[in-house]
Design a protein around this motif. Structure first.
Motif, mmCIF file in Angstrom:
data_model
loop_
_atom_site.group_PDB
_atom_site.id
_atom_site.type_symbol
_atom_site.label_atom_id
_atom_site.label_comp_id
_atom_site.label_asym_id
_atom_site.label_seq_id
_atom_site.Cartn_x
_atom_site.Cartn_y
_atom_site.Cartn_z
ATOM 1 N N PRO A 275 0.812 -1.220 0.000
ATOM 2 C CA PRO A 275 0.000 0.000 0.000
ATOM 3 C C PRO A 275 0.846 1.271 0.000
ATOM 4 O O PRO A 275 1.880 1.357 0.666
ATOM 5 C CB PRO A 275 -0.806 -0.117 1.307
ATOM 6 N N GLY A 276 0.393 2.226 -0.780
ATOM 7 C CA GLY A 276 1.064 3.517 -0.872
ATOM 8 C C GLY A 276 0.198 4.455 -1.690
ATOM 9 O O GLY A 276 -0.891 4.071 -2.112
ATOM 10 N N GLY A 291 9.750 4.240 -0.619
ATOM 11 C CA GLY A 291 8.516 4.798 -1.161
ATOM 12 C C GLY A 291 8.668 5.420 -2.541
ATOM 13 O O GLY A 291 7.794 6.154 -2.987
ATOM 14 N N GLN A 292 9.791 5.124 -3.212
ATOM 15 C CA GLN A 292 9.927 5.591 -4.592
ATOM 16 C C GLN A 292 9.168 4.624 -5.498
ATOM 17 O O GLN A 292 9.290 3.406 -5.353
ATOM 18 C CB GLN A 292 11.405 5.644 -5.018
ATOM 19 N N VAL A 293 8.407 5.179 -6.442
ATOM 20 C CA VAL A 293 7.636 4.354 -7.372
ATOM 21 C C VAL A 293 8.602 3.583 -8.271
ATOM 22 O O VAL A 293 9.548 4.153 -8.809
ATOM 23 C CB VAL A 293 6.756 5.244 -8.272
ATOM 24 N N LEU A 294 8.350 2.295 -8.421
ATOM 25 C CA LEU A 294 9.191 1.481 -9.306
ATOM 26 C C LEU A 294 8.575 1.417 -10.697
ATOM 27 O O LEU A 294 7.367 1.592 -10.858
ATOM 28 C CB LEU A 294 9.346 0.072 -8.742
ATOM 29 N N VAL B 114 6.745 9.490 2.962
ATOM 30 C CA VAL B 114 6.398 9.639 4.379
ATOM 31 C C VAL B 114 5.610 8.421 4.857
ATOM 32 O O VAL B 114 5.903 7.834 5.906
ATOM 33 C CB VAL B 114 5.577 10.938 4.618
ATOM 34 N N LEU B 115 4.629 8.028 4.047
ATOM 35 C CA LEU B 115 3.805 6.878 4.433
ATOM 36 C C LEU B 115 4.634 5.598 4.483
ATOM 37 O O LEU B 115 4.444 4.745 5.348
ATOM 38 C CB LEU B 115 2.653 6.694 3.433
ATOM 39 N N ARG B 116 5.552 5.464 3.527
ATOM 40 C CA ARG B 116 6.352 4.243 3.454
ATOM 41 C C ARG B 116 7.228 4.091 4.695
ATOM 42 O O ARG B 116 7.427 2.997 5.212
ATOM 43 C CB ARG B 116 7.204 4.290 2.183
#
Lengths: 389, 273
Positions: A275-276, A291-294, B114-116
């Motif tokens: 989830p993100g 949290g970087q988009v792959l 931030v959420l990650r």
């Protein structure tokens, strides 16, 4: 439990919401209001129904694929979205959003496209409603879907190549959102799937659920299994939604395993993601530990997306739909097989659904299975020919 | 009770705004993506900007899909990510900038990193760097509550956004959440240089001031000394981003970038004085 609509924060359970720059928020709220009002207005429905029947060609047929059924030992039916005008389910949404755009008094439309099907369907709706049309398309997709680029231009749209990122669907969505941040007063963004900030996932689902509603009427007995490919997830949402929670009906969404899940080069956001927030909504997405988009990977431009509609994320957690994946190679085999056994070349996206059915034929033996044949494969013929060498 | 109340990030941010109001000018807050062209050169760039008259900074944590940013900041972010500038590296850079310049530093990011990391952990880590606050570009007031709670728990000053498209009800809702300052988006559109000064700043400032004394910082589309001066007449602070980032990524060398940025920031500081 299936939700009639997301909650007041635009959420399906934990998913969805509105994670958008403030500049866009008023437009999203206005859109929610305009859609809610239109959807409650019988005259909007009668205008839309008329277009869906006389222009789009709905209802699309359900075809009993007898030869391949016999080969696989299952009872396979195809919901023929490939026979809708412009060759895919995308037109259901674009005609409806085009009508809504006119109702909102906006004169310019932007859209993103991956495989080009949504771009063509948007350009078509814009020609129909006399709207200015700009389509963002990743440069890699422009290369692999040259036919659809020309079709969009033929329909009067301007196609803008997106060179950021990997030059695929994610980058096209981002470019369209950036355009919208600047052009929001005059422009409507016709998003092509059940993705993006609220109200898009809900609205696009409402515009696509006609697929499943028709299917319910067309079959005398409900099927055991309904299978649909999932990129952003609009065709799957459209065929699944009316059946979600129905006893005895198993819903299977097929994601792109690309070159193999183990290679990391895939588009299985639900199967392998976490989830993100991507493109304004909380959902399952492919991301790294920070949290970087792959980048996603799929042979099919329409499934080459690192996120998925938030309602699918909700369905996954609630175990209302089963999500699986098949590889590029399996999809290509299925593409050929449908062509030679039924005389139908499916879109590579739809071929993913068939590939799963072929793989699972033994466990599906004797069952009635409906595949959402979400689009026709003309756009992919050149690409597949290239693979065949 | 144990140790004496320590000054929070938000306190230091407030102190800066109070000092600027007392001196009758707006704070100059240059934006630069973290750790470009390299980590050490980046530290020197911030020092050079401090020496040239910057009052504080906005340090961009590079993000792969920055929806609020135009081509220049996107390119800088991509360059940083390709060079391995992860969130922890960017936060290390923030800490160095705080230490070496002594100026109030705002970290800027998007919501997903931030959420990650976890909201609480991320805010704690930012607070540990000595930064005074945080800007989250794709977080509207509607989704901001858990983030504001973390800001409050860690003492960080968090902004909320107001755009030219924001109506009165949304403006009031944002102010009611008590942000440390309002990031007033001067232009409809993503970050990037514009030819003309914003025509929105005076009216936006008036609408905010009518309701609240919350500090106002203008950003987006402010790229020349004249534009900064125009926005500075109505706000407590001015953020200049793309025009600075462009000078860094277009420079032939780190030294060239340093002198280009120092001279440009000096010109803006003079225009704001």
């Amino acid at each position: 439990m299936r939700l009639d609509r997301p909650d007041e924060r635009g959420r399906f359970g934990a998913y969805g919401g509105m994670f958008a720059p403030e500049t866009l928020m008023p437009a999203l709220i206005d859109l929610e209001g305009a859609f809610t009002e239109a959807w409650a207005d019988p005259s909007f429905h009668s205008d839309l129904d008329e277009l869906l029947s006389s222009y789009v060609g709905r209802p699309t047929p359900v075809y009993h694929a007898e030869r391949i059924s016999a080969e696989l030992g299952i009872d396979l039916w195809l919901k023929r979205e490939d026979l809708a005008h412009t060759g895919a389910h995308k037109i259901n949404n674009t005609v409806a959003q085009g009508l809504l755009t006119t109702r909102m008094g906006k004169r310019r439309v932007i859209a993103e496209t991956g495989a080009g099907q949504h771009g063509v369907a948007t350009a078509t709706a814009c020609a129909l409603f006399d709207l200015e049309c700009v389509v963002y398309m990743g440069e890699k997709d422009i290369e692999r879907q040259a036919l659809n680029v020309y079709r969009m231009e033929l329909l009067g749209a301007e196609v803008i190549p997106v060179t950021t990122g990997a030059g695929t669907l994610k980058d096209a969505v981002s470019a369209a959102l950036r355009d919208w941040v600047a052009s929001v007063a005059s422009t409507h963004y016709i998003i092509g799937s059940v993705v993006g900030p609220h109200p898009f996932p809900w609205m696009v689902r409402e515009f696509q659920k006609v697929i499943g509603e028709e299917l319910k009427r067309q079959l005398e007995v409900p099927p055991h299994v309904i299978v649909a490919p999932v990129g952003g997830g609009s065709n799957a949402m459209g065929i699944f939604y009316p059946f979600v929670g129905d006893e005895g009906v198993t819903l299977v969404g097929v994601e792109a395993a690309g070159r193999g899940i183990e290679t990391g080069m895939h588009g299985a956001s639900l199967g392998e993601g976490s989830p993100g927030v991507l493109h304004g909504a909380m959902t399952y997405m492919l991301q790294d530990e920070f949290g970087q988009v792959l980048e996603a990977h799929s042979i099919s431009a329409g499934l080459d997306y690192p996120g998925v509609g938030p309602e699918h994320a909700y369905f996954k957690d609630a175990q209302l739909v089963r999500y699986v994946s098949v590889t590029d190679d399996e999809a290509v085999v299925a593409f050929h097989r449908l062509a030679v056994t039924e005389g139908i070349t499916p879109a590579l996206e739809s071929a993913h659904g068939l590939a799963w059915i072929i793989r699972e034929a033994e466990s599906l033996a004797g069952q009635t299975v409906v595949l959402n044949l979400s689009g026709r494969g003309d756009k992919d013929v050149q690409q597949v020919a290239g693979l065949d060498g | 009770m144990g140790e004496a109340m320590r000054e929070t990030g938000r306190d230091r941010l407030n102190a800066m705004f109070a000092a600027m109001r007392a001196s009758g000018r707006a704070a100059l807050l240059p934006y630069l993506t973290a750790a470009i062209p390299t980590f050490e050169a980046s530290v020197r760039l911030f020092k050079a900007m401090a020496d040239a008259g910057a009052d504080g900074f906005e340090v961009g944590i590079p993000y792969a899909d920055p929806l609020m940013d135009g081509p220049v900041i996107m390119r800088a972010g991509r360059q940083a990510l390709d060079a391995g500038v992860t969130v922890p590296v960017a936060l290390d850079l923030v800490a160095r900038v705080v230490e070496e310049t002594g100026k109030p530093v705002l970290a800027m990011t998007y919501v997903n990193p931030v959420l990650r990391r976890g909201i609480e952990r991320f805010f704690n880590e930012v607070a540990t760097t000595g930064a005074v606050g945080l800007i989250i570009a794709d977080l509207p007031a509607d989704e901001a509550v858990p983030f504001l709670e973390a800001a409050s728990a860690t003492g960080l000053g968090m902004s909320l956004f107001v755009a030219p498209t924001t109506d009165d009800a949304r403006l009031q809702a944002a102010l009611d959440l008590d942000p440390a300052f309002i990031y007033a988006i001067a232009e409809v559109g993503v970050t990037g240089e514009r030819d003309d000064a914003s025509s929105n700043t005076e009216r936006m400032a008036a609408r905010i001031r009518e309701r609240s004394d919350t500090p106002i910082v203008f950003g987006v589309g402010i790229s020349t000394p004249d534009q900064a001066a125009a926005a500075g007449r109505h706000g407590d602070g001015v953020i200049v981003g793309s025009a600075i980032v462009r000078r860094v990524i277009d420079a032939g060398s780190a030294a060239e970038a340093e002198s280009a940025v120092a001279s440009f920031v000096g010109d803006i500081a003079a225009a704001l004085a």
